[in-house]
Write an enzyme that holds these catalytic residues in place. Sequence first.
Site, mmCIF file in Angstrom:
data_model
loop_
_atom_site.group_PDB
_atom_site.id
_atom_site.type_symbol
_atom_site.label_atom_id
_atom_site.label_comp_id
_atom_site.label_asym_id
_atom_site.label_seq_id
_atom_site.Cartn_x
_atom_site.Cartn_y
_atom_site.Cartn_z
ATOM 1 N N GLU A 64 0.821 -1.214 0.000
ATOM 2 C CA GLU A 64 0.000 0.000 0.000
ATOM 3 C C GLU A 64 0.854 1.262 0.000
ATOM 4 O OE1 GLU A 64 -3.610 2.261 2.371
ATOM 5 O OE2 GLU A 64 -2.658 0.539 3.325
ATOM 6 N N ASP A 80 -0.742 -5.147 3.018
ATOM 7 C CA ASP A 80 -1.266 -3.932 3.642
ATOM 8 C C ASP A 80 -0.762 -3.938 5.079
ATOM 9 O OD1 ASP A 80 -2.642 -1.757 4.586
ATOM 10 O OD2 ASP A 80 -4.541 -2.299 3.645
ATOM 11 N N ILE A 82 -1.023 -1.893 7.712
ATOM 12 C CA ILE A 82 -2.082 -1.646 8.692
ATOM 13 C C ILE A 82 -3.359 -1.365 7.919
ATOM 14 C CG2 ILE A 82 -2.946 -0.233 10.592
ATOM 15 C CD1 ILE A 82 -0.110 0.411 11.367
ATOM 16 N N ASP A 83 -4.217 -2.347 7.843
ATOM 17 C CA ASP A 83 -5.524 -2.149 7.227
ATOM 18 C C ASP A 83 -6.475 -1.707 8.332
ATOM 19 O OD1 ASP A 83 -7.375 -2.262 5.038
ATOM 20 O OD2 ASP A 83 -8.254 -4.007 6.014
ATOM 21 N N THR A 85 -6.195 1.987 9.362
ATOM 22 C CA THR A 85 -5.327 2.970 10.016
ATOM 23 C C THR A 85 -6.112 3.935 10.899
ATOM 24 O OG1 THR A 85 -3.723 2.834 8.208
ATOM 25 C CG2 THR A 85 -3.604 4.775 9.609
ATOM 26 N N ASP A 208 -6.139 -4.326 0.015
ATOM 27 C CA ASP A 208 -7.155 -4.353 1.067
ATOM 28 C C ASP A 208 -7.812 -5.722 1.195
ATOM 29 O OD1 ASP A 208 -7.067 -1.520 1.725
ATOM 30 O OD2 ASP A 208 -8.138 -1.147 -0.144
#
Length: 253
Positions: A64, A80, A82-83, A85, A208
Amino acid sequence: MLDFVRKLSSEAGKLALAEFAGLRTQDIDFKSEKDLVTKADRRIEDFLISKIHRRFPGHDIFGEETGKTSRGSEYCWVIDPIDGTTSFVHGQPFFSVSIALNKNGNTIAGAVNAPRLGEMFWAEKGKGAFCNGRRIHVSNRDKLVSSVLCTGFACLRSDLKDNNLPVFNKIIPKLRGIRRYGSAAVDLSFVACGRLEGFWELNLKPYDIAAGVLIVQEAGGEVCDMKGKSNYPEDGILATNGKITRKFLKAIR
């Protein structure tokens, strides 16, 4: 390969927890007025890339924060760091690290680690889906009125014209309930383990959903776009237990 994915996910989850506990205001930046990014996102992605390239130096990576690095490999890691945030920044537990491995465009292994919840979901193509070592399956509910679904609003955060609110307004009266957790990877994992009957959203990116989609499919669920086709996430994404897909699509027309 799955063992490496799980180990990597576990290590990244521990790093995410440490970053979560030590997050400071000065660690937060803005992609836009509503869209946040933290130094933790970047540090975790750098950690993942370093680990992957140390083990598989010829593999491609699509992250990402850093975009895609192409080395001409048939393998591509989709990550990703930190999906969710916004949840991470606001001290909420619904964030995750999402890691998927694609071979020739098809996801063959994936893991979603929600460390604040103490849960790691994973799947390998053709071998089922698991949470903390326990086999998981989608729910059996087959009526919208007895279903709980989840969604998100990336469209509002980015001020996009392709807006989720019309779909939301059409479907919510027909359901038992709606939830909003803020991490598509967590949402998909909750469909896979039967806590939700479905999840839909617009305007998502491959990082995602890559791991979560495989987990849903290996748990017996169904994934399509918002037209019932396979062009997700470009045309939105709908993931269900497989029993309410057509009913959902009919209800939002």
